[in-house]
Scaffold this active site. Structure first.
Site, PDB file in Angstrom:
ATOM      1  N   GLU A 124       1.196  -1.217  -0.156  1.00 36.70           N
ATOM      2  CA  GLU A 124       0.347   0.279   0.375  1.00 36.70           C
ATOM      3  C   GLU A 124       0.698   1.746   0.117  1.00 36.70           C
ATOM      4  OE1 GLU A 124      -3.320   0.312   2.438  1.00 36.70           O
ATOM      5  OE2 GLU A 124      -3.888   1.860   2.131  1.00 36.70           O
ATOM      6  N   ARG A 125       0.465   2.299  -0.877  1.00 31.66           N
ATOM      7  CA  ARG A 125       1.820   3.391  -1.117  1.00 31.66           C
ATOM      8  C   ARG A 125       2.664   2.708  -0.907  1.00 31.66           C
ATOM      9  NH1 ARG A 125      -3.279   5.997  -1.895  1.00 31.66           N
ATOM     10  NH2 ARG A 125      -4.965   6.112  -0.564  1.00 31.66           N
ATOM     11  N   LYS A 136      -3.953  -0.072  13.862  1.00 30.79           N
ATOM     12  CA  LYS A 136      -4.411   1.303  13.639  1.00 30.79           C
ATOM     13  C   LYS A 136      -6.430   0.471  13.842  1.00 30.79           C
ATOM     14  CE  LYS A 136      -6.370   3.235   8.871  1.00 30.79           C
ATOM     15  NZ  LYS A 136      -5.276   3.147   7.762  1.00 30.79           N
ATOM     16  N   GLU A 138     -10.281   5.056   8.662  1.00 27.68           N
ATOM     17  CA  GLU A 138     -10.742   4.028   7.905  1.00 27.68           C
ATOM     18  C   GLU A 138     -10.986   3.115   7.502  1.00 27.68           C
ATOM     19  OE1 GLU A 138      -7.205   5.415   6.524  1.00 27.68           O
ATOM     20  OE2 GLU A 138      -7.299   7.382   6.300  1.00 27.68           O
ATOM     21  N   ARG A 165      -2.088   3.723  17.217  1.00 22.82           N
ATOM     22  CA  ARG A 165      -1.892   4.764  16.875  1.00 22.82           C
ATOM     23  C   ARG A 165      -3.212   5.615  16.782  1.00 22.82           C
ATOM     24  NH1 ARG A 165      -2.090   3.753  10.448  1.00 22.82           N
ATOM     25  NH2 ARG A 165      -0.339   5.372  10.420  1.00 22.82           N
ATOM     26  N   LYS A 198       1.159  10.785  14.088  1.00 20.31           N
ATOM     27  CA  LYS A 198       2.145  11.315  12.124  1.00 20.31           C
ATOM     28  C   LYS A 198       2.171  12.644  12.967  1.00 20.31           C
ATOM     29  CE  LYS A 198      -0.994   8.478   9.244  1.00 20.31           C
ATOM     30  NZ  LYS A 198      -1.209   8.543   7.645  1.00 20.31           N
ATOM     31  N   ASP A 218      -2.091  13.799   7.194  1.00 20.96           N
ATOM     32  CA  ASP A 218      -1.821  13.160   6.726  1.00 20.96           C
ATOM     33  C   ASP A 218      -0.945  13.188   6.218  1.00 20.96           C
ATOM     34  OD1 ASP A 218      -1.835  10.544   6.330  1.00 20.96           O
ATOM     35  OD2 ASP A 218      -3.551  10.425   4.381  1.00 20.96           O
ATOM     36  N   GLU A 259       4.152   9.142  -0.202  1.00 20.54           N
ATOM     37  CA  GLU A 259       2.694   9.222  -1.084  1.00 20.54           C
ATOM     38  C   GLU A 259       2.465  10.820  -1.725  1.00 20.54           C
ATOM     39  OE1 GLU A 259      -0.157   7.902   1.926  1.00 20.54           O
ATOM     40  OE2 GLU A 259      -1.683   8.241   0.714  1.00 20.54           O
ATOM     41  N   TRP A 270     -13.809  13.792   3.445  1.00 16.78           N
ATOM     42  CA  TRP A 270     -12.495  12.411   4.151  1.00 16.78           C
ATOM     43  C   TRP A 270     -11.761  14.046   4.243  1.00 16.78           C
ATOM     44  CZ3 TRP A 270     -10.186   7.828   3.600  1.00 16.78           C
ATOM     45  CH2 TRP A 270     -10.975   6.939   2.727  1.00 16.78           C
TER      46      TRP A 270
HETATM   47  O1  GCW Z   1      -2.308   8.171   3.932  1.00 19.88           O
HETATM   48  C1  GCW Z   1      -3.507   7.161   4.470  1.00 19.88           C
HETATM   49  C2  GCW Z   1      -3.545   6.741   3.443  1.00 19.88           C
HETATM   50  C3  GCW Z   1      -3.673   5.134   3.549  1.00 19.88           C
HETATM   51  C4  GCW Z   1      -3.186   4.693   4.462  1.00 19.88           C
HETATM   52  C5  GCW Z   1      -3.116   5.521   6.250  1.00 19.88           C
HETATM   53  C6  GCW Z   1      -2.874   5.090   7.191  1.00 19.88           C
HETATM   54  C7  GCW Z   1      -2.501   2.181   5.812  1.00 19.88           C
HETATM   55  O2  GCW Z   1      -3.347   6.999   2.385  1.00 19.88           O
HETATM   56  O3  GCW Z   1      -3.548   4.290   2.507  1.00 19.88           O
HETATM   57  O4  GCW Z   1      -3.665   3.268   5.325  1.00 19.88           O
HETATM   58  O5  GCW Z   1      -3.135   6.873   5.669  1.00 19.88           O
HETATM   59  O6  GCW Z   1      -1.512   6.063   7.342  1.00 19.88           O
HETATM   60  O7  GCW Z   1      -2.975   4.546   7.574  1.00 19.88           O
END
Ligand code: GCW
Length: 671
Positions: free
Chosen positions: A159-160, A281, A285, A318, A359, A364, A392, A533
């Site tokens: 992913e990413r 997590k 999402e 997280r 984060k 994000d 990303e 979002w």
């Molecule tokens: O930046 C976003 C991404 C998702 C990612 C999410 C996260 C793993 O678009 O792909 O999922 O963050 O950090 O959980």
């Protein structure tokens, strides 16, 4: 133990040449019988064999000694270098009477010291050097992989991920040859990284099973990384007791659930005694979490912490929790507020071995964000700061974007102003974590120059006060040995300011996003404007930006302590680069720089695209000076960067010209 060299795979910052200075000398290792000391011996033997030096026996003359003081008598020349204390994972490096010494209290320190000698090259064997201690500033220095076992229909294998497939799995199965995993561990150890989480935090069905019936795969990966001091961690699904255990609940306060986690975790440690812990997590999402049971995130994290505690493990929980189904019409919901709203009230309620992973910004991983206020709001909680090495939102490894300067700003930020602790100090007992940018690509990172980001992450996690430009030069020197001044100077010129260049041609003044929804590459100014979002810019004919003030907006500025609470609240004091993150202003608002917002947008977008073209032009100087395949790979990416930067420039400028009706003061072409 043999040192992994993988044919066909670029050696990154550890080409054989990096070990010439040490490998051409007589080297004595005084270690114990640990796996890490065996690695140091193997490294030394490998380097000496390649470069004509010799492994010295105790008592024989030597030029370099790597020693645990408990393991034998030091050569007389370096006995006086014993002070200061190296500390856990640290080492003392010094040189006296023609002998260079690395002294450590534990074998991990010897390994890190060995790589420091490689970084120094001939300089390690020059003048005498006073004994200096090198100690990691952050205890946990971890890379998170967002690797899947199965190829996900939308997100792919990683992913990413922009570097091909996973180095661990391929098409639903663990790779049979894991030499590359060991080589990865070696590269990471050379930067100071000591932990890896091997699978995606979005835990799908196949990956959930790594915790139980596929645990053997985790053990196999751990076996490859262990010799380089890296502890393996697993992302687990909060719903595991249901998905894997057949229970009807995952309620963290339910006894049967707690027992399931305790038993399952015990089995993990029977198989992998040095297992690091879990990454979770939850309620994010679409991932399951404690909210379904009316429980808090402290309840959720503590349940896992309790299961891990008897074995010395930790849970990274997280803080990326927000409502991803919000109504764009509703101006009171502010995604930036979410993590602080959820977590700050829980300060002091997490176990010792629960680490809240935050984060760096409240949104994000954008190119520019303020520092997440959560990091400054939880003094009684162990915190880890999360960065994103995978690009990303910063060009997906098609654009040159050296992120060292951004991370160094993040780590040096002081929530309470001058003299008060930095972000790195706040996170010292927790850690620094980043999403890896590595895949099965021959250059590891897709864009060969993106290796610098992986290198810089590890170096900053060890020493947050290192200058990003100096780290860049270190990386260049190791990766392109013998490149000479042309290579060194050109790469420095191309990369050092590339983050700011990227910022100039993408979303302006901290407002963020404006990327194509879904894959997040390339411009789409209104791409997220009416989505659930929570990532808006609110541009209309009069102005742009998000009002996050206490006075008239979402009140987000109130999540900061003084002085930042006031600085961000005030239109006059707010730093330009974050203005549109905090304020909605008219296009003619004059920035601190003296230029209006709309003129700034035009100027920076023209400048950014021009700088991208300059980066490509600079690279052409290196034709013939670097490996031709690497040259071609970078050139192909630079062509795409220049194309994409022009697209960003033209879309963003056209958008704001059309919205505002304000022409460019310099009359340049806008479509
Ligand atoms: O930046 C976003 C991404 C998702 C990612 C999410 C996260 C793993 O678009 O792909 O999922 O963050 O950090 O959980």
């Amino acid at each position: 133990m043999t040192v992994p060299h993988v044919p066909g795979v670029h050696p990154a910052w550890l080409p054989p040449e990096a070990f010439r200075a040490a490998g051409a000398r007589r080297v004595l290792v005084l270690g114990d019988d640990s796996a890490l000391a065996a690695t140091v011996r193997a490294e030394v033997a490998d380097a000496c064999e390649r470069h004509g030096g010799a492994v010295a026996a105790p008592g024989e003359a030597c030029d370099l000694v790597l020693a645990l003081p408990s393991a034998g008598d030091l050569p007389p020349a370096v006995r006086a270098l014993r002070e200061p204390e190296p500390g856990a994972e640290g080492f003392v490096l010094g040189r006296a009477d023609g002998v260079t010494a690395v002294l450590a209290d534990d074998p991990a320190g010897l390994l890190y010291g060995w790589f420091e000698v490689a970084r120094l090259g001939e300089a390690a064997f020059g003048e005498a050097r006073p004994a200096t201690a090198h100690r990691p500033a952050l205890r946990r220095r971890m890379l998170d992989h967002w690797d899947n076992i199965d190829v996900h229909p939308v997100m792919g294998q990683v992913e990413r991920g922009y570097s091909g497939g996973s180095i661990f799995w391929r098409d639903g199965a663990l790779r049979t040859d894991l030499t590359r995993v060991r080589a990865y561990g070696r590269l990471l150890a050379a930067t100071g990284v000591n932990a890896v989480a091997i699978n995606n935090v979005n835990v799908h069905t196949a990956e959930a099973h790594l915790l139980t019936d596929r645990l053997g795969e985790v053990a196999a990966i751990a076996a490859e990384l262990r010799p380089y001091g890296i502890r393996v961690h697993l992302s687990v699904s909060f719903a595991s007791p249901i998905v894997l255990g057949g229970l009807d609940s995952a309620d963290p306060l339910d006894e049967a659930v707690r027992e399931w986690w305790a038993r399952t975790t015990e089995r993990v440690y029977e198989t992998i005694p040095d297992f690091g812990g879990y990454v979770v997590k939850a309620d994010s999402e679409g991932q399951p979490g404690p909210f379904a049971y009316g429980r808090s995130h402290a309840d959720g994290a503590n349940m896992l912490a309790d299961a891990l505690a008897p074995h010395g493990g930790v849970v990274y929980w997280r803080a990326f929790v927000y409502n991803h189904r919000q109504d764009w019409r509703d101006r009171t919901t502010d995604r930036a507020r979410a993590a602080h709203d959820h977590f700050a009230p829980l300060d002091g309620r997490f176990r010792e071995n629960a680490i809240l992973q935050v984060k760096y910004g409240p949104m994000d991983f954008q190119t520019r964000e303020p520092i997440s206020p959560v990091i400054g709001a939880m003094p009684a909680t162990r915190l880890a700061v999360e960065l994103q090495v995978t690009q990303e939102y910063t060009g997906q490894q098609r654009h040159v974007c050296y992120l060292g300067p951004m991370w160094s700003e993040v780590l040096g930020f002081r929530f309470r102003g001058p003299g008060e602790p930095t972000v790195a100090e706040v996170a010292a007992g927790g850690g620094l974590v980043a999403v890896s940018n590595v895949g099965d690509d021959p250059y590891w990172t897709g864009h060969p120059l993106a290796q610098a980001n992986l290198y810089a992450f590890g170096r900053l996690a060890w020493s947050p006060e290192l200058g990003p430009a100096a780290i860049l030069d270190e990386w260049i020197g190791l990766t392109f040995p013998g490149g000479g001044e042309l290579v060194r100077g050109t790469l420095h010129e191309m990369m050092d300011g590339s983050w700011e260049t990227y910022e100039r041609y993408t979303a302006p003044l901290g407002v963020g996003f404006m990327v194509r929804p879904g894959h997040h590459y390339g411009p789409d100014v209104d791409g997220y404007e009416y989505t659930p979002w929570g990532t808006y810019h609110f541009a209309d004919r009069d102005g742009v930006g998000v009002d996050r003030t206490r006075a008239t907006g979402t009140g987000y500025t109130g999540q900061y302590p003084e002085p930042w609470s006031q600085v961000y609240e005030s239109l006059a004091e707010c730093p330009d680069e974050l203005l549109l993150f905090f304020h909605h202003v008219p296009y003619e608002h004059v920035l601190r720089s003296g230029v209006t917002v709309v003129q700034h947008i035009y100027d920076t977008h023209f400048a950014g695209a021009e700088e991208a073209a300059g980066i490509r032009l600079a690279w052409e100087k290196l034709a013939g000076a670097v490996d031709p395949a690497l040259y071609a790979r970078v050139q192909e990416r630079l062509d795409e960067q220049v194309r994409c930067a022009e697209e960003w420039r033209d879309q963003v400028n056209a958008y704001f010209l059309r919205k505002s009706g304000v022409p460019d003061a310099r009359g340049r072409r806008i479509y």
